[in-house]
Design an enzyme around this catalytic site. Structure first.
Site, PDB file in Angstrom:
ATOM      1  CD  GLU A  51      -4.554  -8.009   1.797  1.00  0.00           C
ATOM      2  OE1 GLU A  51      -5.431  -7.286   2.314  1.00  0.00           O
ATOM      3  OE2 GLU A  51      -3.343  -7.771   1.880  1.00  0.00           O
TER       4      GLU A  51
ATOM      5  CG  ASP B  12     -12.655  -8.880   2.119  1.00  0.00           C
ATOM      6  OD1 ASP B  12     -12.587  -7.965   1.258  1.00  0.00           O
ATOM      7  OD2 ASP B  12     -12.190  -8.759   3.266  1.00  0.00           O
TER       8      ASP B  12
ATOM      9  CD  GLU C 289      -2.849  -1.228   2.386  1.00  0.00           C
ATOM     10  OE1 GLU C 289      -2.721  -0.390   3.294  1.00  0.00           O
ATOM     11  OE2 GLU C 289      -3.740  -2.098   2.394  1.00  0.00           O
TER      12      GLU C 289
ATOM     13  CG  ASN D 276      -0.632  -7.162  -1.320  1.00  0.00           C
ATOM     14  OD1 ASN D 276      -1.189  -7.808  -2.204  1.00  0.00           O
ATOM     15  ND2 ASN D 276      -1.137  -7.034  -0.104  1.00  0.00           N
TER      16      ASN D 276
ATOM     17  CG  HIS E 199      -9.737  -5.879   0.805  1.00  0.00           C
ATOM     18  ND1 HIS E 199     -10.032  -6.968   1.603  1.00  0.00           N
ATOM     19  CD2 HIS E 199      -8.413  -5.648   0.950  1.00  0.00           C
ATOM     20  CE1 HIS E 199      -8.915  -7.365   2.219  1.00  0.00           C
ATOM     21  NE2 HIS E 199      -7.921  -6.593   1.831  1.00  0.00           N
TER      22      HIS E 199
HETATM   23  C1  XIL Z   1      -6.192  -6.322   8.464  1.00  0.00           C
HETATM   24  C2  XIL Z   1      -6.495  -7.495   9.365  1.00  0.00           C
HETATM   25  O1  XIL Z   1      -7.418  -8.330   8.712  1.00  0.00           O
HETATM   26  C3  XIL Z   1      -7.045  -7.022  10.680  1.00  0.00           C
HETATM   27  O2  XIL Z   1      -7.178  -8.104  11.591  1.00  0.00           O
HETATM   28  C4  XIL Z   1      -6.139  -5.955  11.284  1.00  0.00           C
HETATM   29  O3  XIL Z   1      -6.739  -5.429  12.452  1.00  0.00           O
HETATM   30  C5  XIL Z   1      -5.886  -4.840  10.293  1.00  0.00           C
HETATM   31  O4  XIL Z   1      -5.354  -5.382   9.096  1.00  0.00           O
HETATM   32  N1  XIL Z   1      -4.972  -4.741   3.736  1.00  0.00           N
HETATM   33  C6  XIL Z   1      -3.954  -5.529   4.203  1.00  0.00           C
HETATM   34  C7  XIL Z   1      -4.176  -6.394   5.388  1.00  0.00           C
HETATM   35  O5  XIL Z   1      -2.903  -5.620   3.552  1.00  0.00           O
HETATM   36  O6  XIL Z   1      -3.002  -6.595   6.137  1.00  0.00           O
HETATM   37  C8  XIL Z   1      -5.267  -5.846   6.282  1.00  0.00           C
HETATM   38  O7  XIL Z   1      -5.511  -6.798   7.304  1.00  0.00           O
HETATM   39  C9  XIL Z   1      -6.512  -5.559   5.483  1.00  0.00           C
HETATM   40  C10 XIL Z   1      -6.227  -4.530   4.424  1.00  0.00           C
END
Ligand code: XIL
Length: 388
Positions: free
Chosen positions: A286, A288, A175, A222, A258
């Protein structure tokens, strides 16, 4: 890419057929009907993806693994890779300067090894979840720019060396870009800027240090919202080109994935494709899919994990199918990871109030229809073998 609607239409048609079924009814028109059998449901996502060479992963919560039997069994049984949801982040591994705690990360690696799974290491360089001694807010720090660069170098080399040989992919940098494509202001960008260097110069450094420490690990950048063509995805593409032109050892781009049904489905395949065209691997790291959820009874800012509308739920299923189909359509897409196992483990309700139901298993670890949809996509896929 097959349009996600095709599958959903098929599913709905099948449900209608099944409801009206009698002994005299001929085979359902939809050939996918056969794939809704218990036999398919008994096959794991990983096993279904294996002939294509695609790895299917899950982000694992350290406090659930080994503690909750059903959770542990599903993680071991359904997936071919695991990602530590938090256990390898800086605040977890070095809570005090020079005091390392590898326990949770090591436990995940040991469990993965016992289950024949690969590990996606996450993440070495980020502005978030830093320990307070380093930066309380991801931007400010008591250390000088020179010290920060040295702290970063030591961190990357120490962590990658600790896990040398255990990690398949490292998310080296997470990020680093804003939505408008400019460098995100962080403790790292500002240290490099103060040193008179490119504010994104820490990225090339981190990849080089990581490669030095473990030449076998595949190294990824990422980020989120790379799924949509726009300033951020364009900037990431330009960044990847610059890194490659400079001979920086970058192997892949991680698309976090996401998604929320309120924003529409991205032109994901096109974006995966254009990074693959640079000669990089790509991965969905990641995934969802959140949607508006219903409030609890006697609502006081509390939400259920039940989609508020049938349309939202149907859109979620389309998005899940769409993400996997986009990955399958691009041979350089080597892995597909979901960000948590069940709705009860998801980070979404804590961060996006009013949205949720974002994962493949529900609050009680029962499989949701989205999971059957993904199985069906894999079982019926004619995707090319993955190119690594
Ligand atoms: C999130 C976790 O899922 C949570 O448990 C934590 O509190 C915060 O981070 N992008 C990412 C992940 O790269 O590491 C993040 O994970 C979600 C967003």
């Amino acid at each position: 890419m097959k349009h996600p609607q095709t599958l959903i239409a098929g599913i709905l048609a099948l449900a209608v057929t099944a409801a009206g079924a009698s002994a005299a009814v001929a085979a359902p028109a939809d050939p996918r009907a056969v794939d809704r059998s218990p036999a398919l449901a008994s096959r794991s996502l990983a096993a279904l993806a294996e002939p294509i060479g695609l790895e299917i992963g899950v982000a694992v919560a350290a406090d659930q693994l080994g503690a909750d039997r059903k959770y542990t069994k599903l993680v071991a049984g359904q997936f071919s890779t695991v990602t530590p949801e938090n256990a390898m982040k800086w605040e977890s591994v070095e809570p005090q300067q020079g005091v390392f705690d590898w326990a949770a990360g090591d436990a995940l690696v040991a469990s993965a090894e016992a289950n024949g799974q690969l590990v996606r290491g996450h993440t070495l360089v980020w502005h978030s979840q830093l320990p307070d001694w380093l930066s309380p807010d991801g931007v400010s720090s008591d250390f000088s720019p020179e010290e920060l660069r040295e702290i970063l170098r030591e961190h990357v080399i120490t962590q990658v060396t600790h896990y040398k040989g255990d990690i398949w992919h490292w998310d080296v940098v997470n990020e680093a870009l804003n939505e408008d494509g400019t460098p995100r202001v962080s403790v790292w960008s500002e240290a490099y800027r103060a040193l008179g260097l490119d504010p994104l110069g820490y990225i090339a450094d981190a990849f080089r240090w990581a490669h030095e420490a473990d030449p076998e690990a595949k190294l990824y950048y990422n980020d989120y919202n790379l799924e949509f063509t726009g300033p951020k995805s364009n900037a990431a593409h330009a960044l990847a080109q610059d890194l490659l032109a400079d001979g920086v050892p970058i192997d892949g781009m991680g698309f976090q994935g996401h998604l929320s049904t309120q924003y529409g489905f991205p032109d994901l395949e096109a974006n995966l494709d254009r990074f693959a065209d640079l000669g990089l691997e790509v991965a969905l790291t990641e995934v969802d899919v959140r949607t508006a959820v219903a409030p609890r009874k006697n609502h006081e800012g509390e939400w259920t994990s039940t989609p508020a509308t049938a349309e939202g739920f149907a859109a979620q299923r389309e998005y899940w199918v769409g993400t996997l189909e986009a990955c399958l359509a691009v041979p350089a897409c080597v892995s597909y990871t979901v960000w948590g196992l069940a709705d009860s483990n998801s980070w979404i309700p804590g961060v996006f109030p009013g949205e949720g139901a974002a994962l493949l298993w529900d609050d009680h670890l029962n499989a949701k229809p989205q999971l059957a949809d993904l199985r069906e996509v894999l079982a019926t896929s004619d995707a090319a073998p993955r190119v690594r």
